[in-house]
Design an enzyme around this catalytic site. Structure first.
Site, short mmCIF file in Angstrom:
data_model
loop_
_atom_site.label_atom_id
_atom_site.label_comp_id
_atom_site.label_asym_id
_atom_site.label_seq_id
_atom_site.Cartn_x
_atom_site.Cartn_y
_atom_site.Cartn_z
N HIS A 102 100.87 16.86 20.51
CA HIS A 102 100.67 18.04 20.89
C HIS A 102 99.03 17.77 21.00
CE1 HIS A 102 101.43 19.08 25.61
NE2 HIS A 102 102.87 19.01 24.94
N ASP A 163 100.53 29.86 24.25
CA ASP A 163 100.27 29.88 26.10
C ASP A 163 101.05 28.98 26.26
OD1 ASP A 163 98.59 31.79 26.09
OD2 ASP A 163 96.77 29.89 26.75
N GLU A 278 94.20 37.87 27.43
CA GLU A 278 93.48 37.14 27.49
C GLU A 278 92.52 36.40 29.18
OE1 GLU A 278 95.53 33.02 27.82
OE2 GLU A 278 96.69 33.75 26.05
C1 ZME Z 1 95.22 25.06 23.54
C2 ZME Z 1 96.00 25.95 25.04
C3 ZME Z 1 95.75 25.26 25.79
C4 ZME Z 1 95.05 26.70 24.78
C5 ZME Z 1 96.49 26.42 25.40
N1 ZME Z 1 96.20 26.29 26.08
C6 ZME Z 1 96.98 26.28 27.92
N2 ZME Z 1 96.77 24.94 28.11
C7 ZME Z 1 96.78 24.94 29.47
N3 ZME Z 1 97.21 25.37 30.71
C8 ZME Z 1 97.23 26.52 30.19
C9 ZME Z 1 96.82 27.25 28.47
N4 ZME Z 1 97.20 28.76 28.66
C10 ZME Z 1 96.99 29.18 29.93
N5 ZME Z 1 97.18 27.97 30.61
#
Ligand code: ZME
Length: 529
Positions: A102, A163, A278
């Site tokens: 990832h 998340d 958040e």
């Molecule tokens: C690196 C990171 C990705 C921190 C939070 N994310 C997220 N990625 C995709 N969708 C999300 C998200 N955080 C909330 N929705």
């Protein structure tokens, strides 16, 4: 001494100490492991086209790097053997553990080396727990979603979450692991009691704050530079059953940030705060013109938000996302608790939205988003993501320069996160770089996807402009999930931690074979470590 000569000297001495150490380890381990050059190590290296292709790119889809092979270990001993095989060579090969891959910029890749596919370590029984002592022993290859389900069987769960949960324990602990519970509990690396790490010397070391603490703190947030995390002992808490999941909207950044800062100042013991905080920035044009799909807001709520941006004429609106956990015994009072909490906040009247969901539904909310994005064919696209830690004192300057400046006309597919955390929950002995000097810093995530021709180049230009803005204005940002193209960039990134980092690298991965995709240290075979 001339530079080149010094470099050679350093190389020769570290090479000799490697051999010495290696010799010791090898003889000591020979009786029972005999793993040094067993043919099954080589047979577990896959070199077929599909294996190589899959291991050549990552979630970011921005960089590609072709490995020579993909290793499929079934035990930590296999990883030990692979690393010993590498460092027994006159010219060692690079080794990169890969969980879900990832990473956004090739951090899980191994150009010309061997990718360790950690998925092959996944066995059903890889989470074991002590319910009395509130911890779980978890394989580094495990997905957080699986850790969640396994611990819930005992009514327990980790207390701090990213998340997204379809990523591995080893992956997030090598970075930090942040999310809406971090203001209270710190990042995931602050909830680890003990690790098993296979170092770049091919040694399996169990480390903790009391034993081999150098390696323990190095590996946490260590970007894979010091070893492969094969087990972590993770702190647990009694798991809540249900969650009031809340979003409250703001038209101005000042009220948004001061409410966020109020919320993260409330200690758990007060019983009066959110359990998760958040926030997101909604660029005007995403709401009014973009693809408006949301797994939280209904269509009519999205209309309501779009009307808010049009009425206020601002380029962005903001919302805080909060969660109040509850159980059967607190169910009767939780609504009242939430009401009292909302009364303290200064969101736009009428713009509070509440959902009542199970703990798992709440934690796995991005998993549902993933299903939708995959169905729409916009998951396996380039992700030029930029995550920054911004000191509290400059967050309004950052907002003005970035959201109302550089990105004012942006119509991003993706999202922008922005929320504060308390610095005292971070341990400076760990490797993750954070902005120094202030009690609070913000995580700002520009999580945008390139879905149309030209998007990637435009997003990359915008990212570069954001970084240049931070530099020029002396904002003091630090990248989270960092990527730097130059040695000097890395030196500045780690700041006062740099010297320690380089010393730890010489100690635990002197041949420089581990996770070369980070680009922090010269790659294996190079002579200037
Ligand atoms: C690196 C990171 C990705 C921190 C939070 N994310 C997220 N990625 C995709 N969708 C999300 C998200 N955080 C909330 N929705």
């Amino acid at each position: 001494m001339p530079r080149a000569c010094l470099a050679t000297f350093v190389m020769v001495t570290s090479f000799l100490s490697t051999i010495n150490h290696f010799h010791m380890v090898a003889t000591a381990g020979l009786a029972d492991d005999g793993i040094l050059l067993t043919p099954d190590i080589v047979s577990r290296i896959h070199t077929d086209h599909d294996s190589i292709a899959r291991a050549s790119s990552d979630f970011g889809h921005i960089v590609e790097a072709i490995p020579n092979g993909v290793f499929h270990p079934t035990s930590p001993a296999d990883i030990v053997a692979l690393i010993r095989l590498s460092i027994s060579q006159p010219k060692p090969f690079a080794v990169a553990p890969r969980g879900q891959g990832h990473s956004a910029r090739g951090q899980a890749l191994a150009p010309g080396g061997i990718v360790i596919d950690m998925r092959s370590m996944r066995r059903g029984d890889h989470v074991s727990m002590s319910s009395e002592q509130l911890w779980a022993d978890v394989g580094g290859e495990q997905l957080w979603i699986d850790v969640l389900h396994a611990t819930l069987e005992h009514g327990l769960a980790p207390r701090i979450w990213t998340d997204y949960l379809r990523i591995t324990v080893g992956g997030t602990l090598s970075n930090g692991g942040i999310g809406g519970q971090a203001f209270r509990h710190g990042p995931q690396i602050s909830s680890v009691h003990e690790l098993d790490v296979v170092t770049g010397m091919g040694e399996m070391i169990t480390c903790s704050p009391d034993k081999d603490s150098d390696l323990f703190f190095a590996a946490l947030g260590g970007l894979g530079q010091f070893g492969v995390i094969t087990r972590a002992r993770i702190a647990l808490e009694p798991a809540p059953k249900r969650v009031l999941w809340v979003r409250v909207a703001y038209a101005d950044v000042e009220s948004f940030t001061s409410d966020q800062e109020l919320l993260i100042s409330k200690p758990a013991s007060s019983g009066s705060g959110f359990d998760y905080v958040e926030g997101q920035v909604q660029m005007n044009r995403t709401l009014t013109e973009g693809r408006r799909s949301s797994s939280f807001f209904s269509a009519s709520e999205l209309d309501q938000l779009a009307k808010l941006v049009l009425d206020t004429g601002s380029t962005a609106i903001y919302y805080i996302e909060g969660a109040v956990y509850y159980n059967d015994d607190t169910a009767s009072s939780v609504n009242q608790k939430l009401e009292r909490l909302l009364e303290e906040l200064n969101f736009v009247p009428g713009f509070a939205f509440v959902r009542d969901v199970s703990y798992v539904e709440f934690l796995d909310r991005v998993g549902r988003e993933e299903q939708k994005l995959r169905a729409a064919g916009v998951w396996d696209v380039p992700h030029p993501w930029l995550n920054l830690f911004v000191p509290r004192s400059r967050i309004l300057d950052f907002d003005a320069g970035v959201f109302r400046g550089i990105l004012r006309d942006a119509k991003p597919a993706g999202l922008v996160l922005m929320y504060p955390m308390n610095r005292d929950r971070w341990d400076d002995r760990m490797t993750t770089a954070t902005p120094g000097g202030e009690d609070v810093f913000y995580a700002v995530g520009l999580l945008r996807s390139a879905v149309a021709a030209g998007d990637l180049e435009r997003l990359e230009r915008e990212n570069a402009a954001v970084l240049a803005f931070c530099d020029r204005e002396g904002v003091g940002c630090r990248q989270y999930l960092p990527h730097h193209a130059s040695r000097d960039g890395w030196r500045r990134h780690f700041g006062e931690k740099w010297g320690r980092l380089a010393a730890l690298k010489r100690r635990y991965d002197p041949r420089g074979i581990l996770s070369p995709g980070q680009g922090i240290f010269p790659a294996a075979g190079s002579d200037s470590l």
